[in-house]
Design a protein around this motif. Structure first.
Motif: not given
Length: 172
Positions: A55-70
């Motif tokens: 779950x932590x890895x999934x959250x981290x990948x989602x955060x990385x995607x959001x950072x890229x979009x921002x």
């Protein structure tokens, strides 16, 4: 469907217990059960740790995607220009908002009789009423007595019910 899982019911657990009692013996069966309990607890702990790390890895990948979009929004990548017409419309709106007001302010709206000067007033204006404190109003209403004190006379209360007048004067 009770017991340990979808394929093991009460009868199967009973059979496993009888076989374990015959194979291990009654003396060593409690020790075996403790060891099995510890192994099961460790397996559950490892499964929970695996699940939480996943779950932590999934959250981290989602955060990385959001950072890229921002970051893409900050640098302007992926944004399409609206065109000259939209820029002109936005410029006109901004100029209208920043333009100082010209001339006198609009006259206030009239409400009341002066709004229709050619019609007769419906009611004559009243004098301002001086408000009495609520305690004074209560005291004056409580002291008010009817003029007739004949036996059997009654007065009406605020709720509309009538009540008899007392023969004795009572101070409130």
């Amino acid at each position: 469907m009770g017991g340990l899982g979808p394929g093991i019911g009460g009868f199967e657990i009973l059979m496993i217990g009888i076989v374990a009692l015959l194979v291990v013996g009654p003396k060593d069966l409690p020790l075996l059960m403790r060891k099995i309990g510890r192994v099961m607890a460790k397996a559950r702990t490892m499964a929970n740790e695996f699940r939480s790390s996943f779950d932590e890895m999934a959250r981290q990948s989602e955060l990385d995607e959001l950072r890229k979009e921002v970051e893409a929004l900050r640098t302007g990548q992926g944004m399409h220009p609206l065109g000259a017409e939209a820029d002109a419309a936005f410029r006109d709106i901004r100029d209208d908002l920043n333009k100082p007001l010209e001339g006198p302010a609009a006259p206030p709206m009239l409400t009341g009789p002066e709004e229709w000067p050619d019609s007769a007033p419906v009611m004559a204006p009243r004098d301002p009423v001086v408000a009495e404190p609520a305690a004074e109003i209560v005291k004056t209403k409580a002291r008010a007595r009817p003029k007739s004190k004949a036996p059997g006379a009654s007065i009406k209360t605020a709720s509309g019910k009538s009540r008899p007048i007392r023969a004795k004067k009572v101070d409130l």
